[in-house]
Design a protein around this motif. Sequence first.
Motif, PDB file in Angstrom:
ATOM      1  N   ILE A 284       6.227  -7.441  -6.887  1.00 25.07           N
ATOM      2  CA  ILE A 284       7.640  -7.690  -7.236  1.00 25.07           C
ATOM      3  C   ILE A 284       7.755  -7.990  -8.733  1.00 25.07           C
ATOM      4  N   CYS A 285       6.789  -8.754  -9.254  1.00 22.71           N
ATOM      5  CA  CYS A 285       6.820  -9.082 -10.693  1.00 22.71           C
ATOM      6  C   CYS A 285       6.686  -7.834 -11.545  1.00 22.71           C
ATOM      7  N   MET A 286       5.996  -6.809 -11.001  1.00 19.04           N
ATOM      8  CA  MET A 286       5.714  -5.605 -11.790  1.00 19.04           C
ATOM      9  C   MET A 286       6.913  -4.670 -11.883  1.00 19.04           C
ATOM     10  N   ILE A 287       7.923  -4.869 -11.046  1.00 24.74           N
ATOM     11  CA  ILE A 287       9.066  -3.932 -11.015  1.00 24.74           C
ATOM     12  C   ILE A 287       9.680  -3.687 -12.400  1.00 24.74           C
ATOM     13  N   PRO A 288       9.885  -4.734 -13.225  1.00 26.06           N
ATOM     14  CA  PRO A 288      10.483  -4.463 -14.546  1.00 26.06           C
ATOM     15  C   PRO A 288       9.513  -3.815 -15.533  1.00 26.06           C
ATOM     16  N   ILE A 289       8.209  -3.808 -15.204  1.00 25.48           N
ATOM     17  CA  ILE A 289       7.174  -3.366 -16.146  1.00 25.48           C
ATOM     18  C   ILE A 289       6.892  -1.868 -16.038  1.00 25.48           C
ATOM     19  N   CYS A 290       6.818  -1.381 -14.794  1.00 19.18           N
ATOM     20  CA  CYS A 290       6.415   0.013 -14.553  1.00 19.18           C
ATOM     21  C   CYS A 290       6.772   0.369 -13.119  1.00 19.18           C
ATOM     22  N   PRO A 291       6.676   1.669 -12.764  1.00 17.84           N
ATOM     23  CA  PRO A 291       6.867   2.017 -11.356  1.00 17.84           C
ATOM     24  C   PRO A 291       5.907   1.175 -10.512  1.00 17.84           C
ATOM     25  N   SER A 292       6.445   0.520  -9.487  1.00 21.40           N
ATOM     26  CA  SER A 292       5.642  -0.420  -8.697  1.00 21.40           C
ATOM     27  C   SER A 292       5.929  -0.225  -7.225  1.00 21.40           C
ATOM     28  N   ILE A 293       4.905  -0.433  -6.410  1.00 16.73           N
ATOM     29  CA  ILE A 293       5.131  -0.358  -4.968  1.00 16.73           C
ATOM     30  C   ILE A 293       4.156  -1.272  -4.243  1.00 16.73           C
ATOM     31  N   VAL A 294       4.607  -1.784  -3.097  1.00 17.49           N
ATOM     32  CA  VAL A 294       3.710  -2.481  -2.182  1.00 17.49           C
ATOM     33  C   VAL A 294       3.756  -1.701  -0.876  1.00 17.49           C
ATOM     34  N   VAL A 295       2.577  -1.305  -0.393  1.00 14.61           N
ATOM     35  CA  VAL A 295       2.510  -0.596   0.890  1.00 14.61           C
ATOM     36  C   VAL A 295       1.832  -1.494   1.918  1.00 14.61           C
ATOM     37  N   ASN A 296       2.165  -1.258   3.184  1.00 11.13           N
ATOM     38  CA  ASN A 296       1.725  -2.171   4.254  1.00 11.13           C
ATOM     39  C   ASN A 296       1.056  -1.447   5.409  1.00 11.13           C
ATOM     40  N   VAL A 297       0.063  -2.120   5.984  1.00 15.45           N
ATOM     41  CA  VAL A 297      -0.410  -1.766   7.323  1.00 15.45           C
ATOM     42  C   VAL A 297      -0.089  -2.953   8.231  1.00 15.45           C
ATOM     43  N   PRO A 298      -0.067  -2.774   9.544  1.00 16.55           N
ATOM     44  CA  PRO A 298       0.392  -3.846  10.443  1.00 16.55           C
ATOM     45  C   PRO A 298      -0.546  -5.054  10.445  1.00 16.55           C
ATOM     46  N   SER A 299       0.037  -6.207  10.696  1.00 22.75           N
ATOM     47  CA  SER A 299      -0.724  -7.414  10.968  1.00 22.75           C
ATOM     48  C   SER A 299      -0.382  -7.761  12.413  1.00 22.75           C
ATOM     49  N   VAL A 300      -1.416  -7.972  13.259  1.00 23.81           N
ATOM     50  CA  VAL A 300      -1.166  -8.148  14.693  1.00 23.81           C
ATOM     51  C   VAL A 300      -0.178  -9.298  14.923  1.00 23.81           C
ATOM     52  N   ASP A 301       0.875  -9.000  15.695  1.00 21.93           N
ATOM     53  CA  ASP A 301       1.906  -9.991  16.015  1.00 21.93           C
ATOM     54  C   ASP A 301       2.660 -10.458  14.775  1.00 21.93           C
ATOM     55  N   GLY A 302       2.446  -9.817  13.646  1.00 22.58           N
ATOM     56  CA  GLY A 302       3.138 -10.206  12.420  1.00 22.58           C
ATOM     57  C   GLY A 302       2.628 -11.491  11.804  1.00 22.58           C
ATOM     58  N   VAL A 303       1.471 -11.984  12.301  1.00 22.15           N
ATOM     59  CA  VAL A 303       0.975 -13.293  11.852  1.00 22.15           C
ATOM     60  C   VAL A 303       0.403 -13.220  10.442  1.00 22.15           C
ATOM     61  N   CYS A 304       0.812 -14.153   9.608  1.00 26.24           N
ATOM     62  CA  CYS A 304       0.235 -14.374   8.284  1.00 26.24           C
ATOM     63  C   CYS A 304       0.177 -15.878   8.044  1.00 26.24           C
ATOM     64  N   HIS A 305      -0.644 -16.302   7.104  1.00 25.90           N
ATOM     65  CA  HIS A 305      -0.750 -17.731   6.765  1.00 25.90           C
ATOM     66  C   HIS A 305      -1.201 -18.547   7.968  1.00 25.90           C
ATOM     67  N   HIS A 306      -2.088 -18.010   8.749  1.00 26.10           N
ATOM     68  CA  HIS A 306      -2.628 -18.692   9.925  1.00 26.10           C
ATOM     69  C   HIS A 306      -4.012 -18.100  10.162  1.00 26.10           C
ATOM     70  N   PRO A 307      -4.970 -18.932  10.629  1.00 27.26           N
ATOM     71  CA  PRO A 307      -6.331 -18.420  10.817  1.00 27.26           C
ATOM     72  C   PRO A 307      -6.413 -17.203  11.736  1.00 27.26           C
ATOM     73  N   SER A 308      -5.436 -17.057  12.631  1.00 29.62           N
ATOM     74  CA  SER A 308      -5.517 -15.939  13.582  1.00 29.62           C
ATOM     75  C   SER A 308      -4.988 -14.626  13.014  1.00 29.62           C
TER      76      SER A 308
END
Lengths: 418, 418
Positions: A360-384
């Motif tokens: 997101i910080c790079m958007i003003p600097i140059c063409p930027s993108i974040v691409v995603n693959v799935p995280s099971v159950d959408g979980v992030c910030h958790h050991p599982s």
Amino acid sequence: MINTTRLHKLMDDFIPHGGTPDGGMHRLTLSAEDGAARDHLAAWFTEQEMTLTVDRMGNMVGLLDWAGPDAPVVMTGSHLDSQPRGGRFDGAYGVLAACEAVQAVREEMAATGKAPRCNLAIVDWTNEEGARFQPSLLGASVYTGMMTAEDALSRRDGDGITVAEALKDIGYDGRDKNFPYPQAYIELHVECAKVLEANGQHFGAITRHWGAVKYRLAYIGRQAHTGPTPMADRHDALLGAAHLISALGAMPARAAGTLHTSVGRLEVSPNSPNVVPGEAVMFLELRSPDQAVLDWAEAEMLAAADVGAEIARVTHETRFIDRRPVGYFDEGLVALATDCAAELGHGTMRLDTIAAHDGICMIPICPSIVVNVPSVDGVCHHPSEYTAPDDIELGVEILARMLYKLCDEGLDVLQGKA
Amino acid sequence: MINTTRLHKLMDDFIPHGGTPDGGMHRLTLSAEDGAARDHLAAWFTEQEMTLTVDRMGNMVGLLDWAGPDAPVVMTGSHLDSQPRGGRFDGAYGVLAACEAVQAVREEMAATGKAPRCNLAIVDWTNEEGARFQPSLLGASVYTGMMTAEDALSRRDGDGITVAEALKDIGYDGRDKNFPYPQAYIELHVECAKVLEANGQHFGAITRHWGAVKYRLAYIGRQAHTGPTPMADRHDALLGAAHLISALGAMPARAAGTLHTSVGRLEVSPNSPNVVPGEAVMFLELRSPDQAVLDWAEAEMLAAADVGAEIARVTHETRFIDRRPVGYFDEGLVALATDCAAELGHGTMRLDTIAAHDGICMIPICPSIVVNVPSVDGVCHHPSEYTAPDDIELGVEILARMLYKLCDEGLDVLQGKA
């Protein structure tokens, strides 16, 4: 294109740097664990004959300067830091995927005998998470001029240690001025939501990021004995905070899915069972894809903060505000990602991101993108937190193909697509 | 009877052991500061040729064994530990007042040439405050058999350090078995309420203590990213706690001055700005002079805890309960205090105490009393806690006279008065 054995081995090799027995990851930015992971990455750069640069914020870049000094730089990577007791994929995946993808591109170029048109850079940004130091995206924010280095370096963690001191402690108080500026930025990340999973998809390109308003808001009361102090004489900072936390929890129901609210951190002082709290500092967030909803939510929050102060007979003050407006990623890179995924028989889902990413910080600097693959159950910030090996490999393969096309055809390929 | 210069000097001499620049005191139990204060007191006992005993809990007693081994022991004292950033009078006053009073009694007895009928003991109880370790009154509770030493020694502070380890760290893991058991107990303490002040009085005898119910109640949710996690999928432990804190704050208004509620400590985990809290542990208290009100309040609290869990889609569990029933001090000692105050032209106000005092633990053991002088504005557990020198001296003078009468006339003086 990629070597999946080599990829999984590299990912496994980084687990000891903060991995927890429950399968999670505890690698706070600039901690000893982060230092070990950084040393490991630096050694890998050396092994690959890539040039390491470390800037004042400790942002690390390994540069493959194979297309000559005048060629554009395509940067890819993410962050090695994690949340406290967080997961193993959020961030680290993007850095280690970049390592494998760059190797694969080199091998493919060597096999075809072609000359690359772009240099490649792998980046590890400092303090993406915002767990130990606030705000999040600290390294990338300074790099892109959204924040001064002086401001960022003086931020303190809960123990009063500054970013500058923490950088020095692990030997990443860099001095390099020739930190590469990219002409394109690609970040691969696990989704941290379950939109892909819910739609049976395996790949997505983020096209829009939600806006966020973050407050550090303090209630100030007065310490007193919890026993004898008459209720009418109490000025209970925690009671004020509790009202606001409850009010924030109730707000999203009035905004039809377009508002997320949270209080992730609350510092109560002196936090002794027998003392009426004299201070309660809340770290609160409002997030929305709609600027008007964000503005409404901020006004509602401030009104609720006043009510909390009145109920608890305390005052409140705002100690820090961080505002991130709604924004959009580069459509040329979205198209490139879509082409590469299609070669592998996969569709590309257009996604919003609510979480912040360095991209997101790079958007003003140059063409930027974040691409995603799935995280099971959408979980992030958790050991599982977990992403299946097939999806891990798919993301890296698409990243490698995107980098290859840019190296092979040059940045013009984006213009045609956007 | 007392030497006021000597009294104020002794009190001043103890300030460096944890005194803060704002006039407050930060002397957590078994900290380095507490260790220094204890060493100072031990040295004072030696200087006075009083015998020091330290039991397994680190409770310290200096015994003046001047009436022979078969004479009853009158114990006086309080505690040297303070709240975090607390005041200089709460506790320390009672210990240092005891030192001056015992000296004054010795001088008076020597002047009259009489033989004392009681031995005198000065006590410093471990962890009265309950700030670093819970519950409060820890040392006195073990001493009086309300709690086992094994249980107490295994309690841990916020850093995971046990009471046993902390005692060892400062060298107060005592082995003495011959810890004196008193036949009467007198504790002088600042009021920590403003009943005396509001009534223009300077001295009070506590006749009743409120009951208390203390819970350590944990909300258990699930860590998740504060950004992308849909609101409907969140299990926010802090949101549950916030509801209960608000509900507790509203309850006293329904109990006409007979209920105090508080949450002094809240532990949020992982307490990171970007993570939905997975756990929130509340240290909550209910206090009342009326057992029926306490029972009602506990039921209301548990019902509100369930509502909080439902709102936040979390569970809760009770990890610790401490119940202290309503109780009464010794009327013989109340009468003795009243007589001594009257000699000095002062009335004795009959008071309730809502705060816990070590003297409460002594009620089942022997005639026990806690007497009070005013604390300006009723402030306690705050750096601005203050008692005027005149009141400081008045309390010690009355204490000295009470001790003198017991030494001169023996414990029978209490029977006649009760």
